[in-house]
Write an enzyme that holds these catalytic residues in place. Structure first.
Site, short mmCIF file in Angstrom:
data_model
loop_
_atom_site.label_atom_id
_atom_site.label_comp_id
_atom_site.label_asym_id
_atom_site.label_seq_id
_atom_site.Cartn_x
_atom_site.Cartn_y
_atom_site.Cartn_z
NE ARG A 45 11.71 -16.20 1.50
CZ ARG A 45 12.07 -16.22 2.33
NH1 ARG A 45 13.59 -14.85 1.96
NH2 ARG A 45 12.14 -16.47 4.10
CB SER A 117 9.67 -25.22 0.01
OG SER A 117 9.70 -24.45 -0.29
CE LYS A 146 12.10 -19.91 4.54
NZ LYS A 146 11.69 -21.01 3.81
#
Length: 218
Positions: A45, A117, A146
């Site tokens: 990621r 998710s 995040k």
């Protein structure tokens, strides 16, 4: 290509952005060391990472995929379906704002793992028939990993949500060593962590701790 088995217990997520003080090469080396520390899944990621050119990103992903293969760790790509296909990754993980699961499945086929998710009860319910292979649920606790993270679910509501779930599921968001025991008792198949491993002095010890907690209560 045959679909591999997937052990979700120690799910490590990272990209170069998680080591902002390092060069791309140094960050890649640090991620590689953690991949070899006993995790079971690695998700590439790289949100917000600045590359000199696109092939540099591909090169880093290929290096980390090779490390994962050698370590017996499943290699998952976050969001980027084309990259996952180019690498012939073990899986792709998408969010609620990405393409629908059905569209992604058409692109990657049945042999690639597809994770989705979910952040709340209605998303979890809809995900059951989406065609996803596993779910990532969170954030469970407040998190700094995040910027656009949803509101934390909390352990009480998470426990209730899991009663409605039939798919393999990993918890994510704000997980610390102190919360491992609490999380291990509610029926998760694994824990997805970023800073718990990227900031660990001894990633191997932390990975082992997560695995023991999850498998003991799994």
């Amino acid at each position: 290509m045959t679909k591999k088995t997937l052990d979700l217990s120690v799910y490590f997520i990272a990209g170069p952005q998680n080591f902002p003080e390092c060069s791309l090469d140094e960050a890649t080396q640090k991620i590689a060391l953690i991949i070899k520390s006993g995790v079971t899944v690695y998700q590439f990621r790289d949100k917000g990472t600045i590359y000199k050119e696109q092939k540099q990103r591909l090169s880093i992903a290929q290096k980390l995929q090779k490390v994962s293969e050698e370590a017996g760790v499943s290699f998952i790509v976050n969001d980027d379906v084309e990259l996952a296909r180019e690498l012939n990754a073990d899986g792709i993980h998408i969010g609620q704002t990405d393409e629908p699961v059905s569209k992604v499945r058409e692109k990657v086929g049945q042999e690639m793992w597809l994770g989705l998710s979910v952040t709340k009860a209605d998303e979890l319910k809809m995900a059951q028939s989406s065609g996803a292979d596993y779910l990532g649920i969170g954030p469970i606790y407040p998190t700094n990993s995040k910027n656009d993270a949803a509101k934390p679910i909390g352990i009480k509501d998470l426990r209730l949500m899991l009663l409605e779930n039939q798919l393999p599921i990993v918890g994510i968001g704000g997980i610390t060593q102190d919360s491992l025991t609490e999380l291990s008792a509610i029926g998760l198949d694994g824990l997805a962590v970023i800073s718990l491993l990227t900031e660990a002095e001894n990633p191997k010890k932390v990975a082992q701790m997560i695995r023991q907690k999850i498998t003991k209560n799994g």
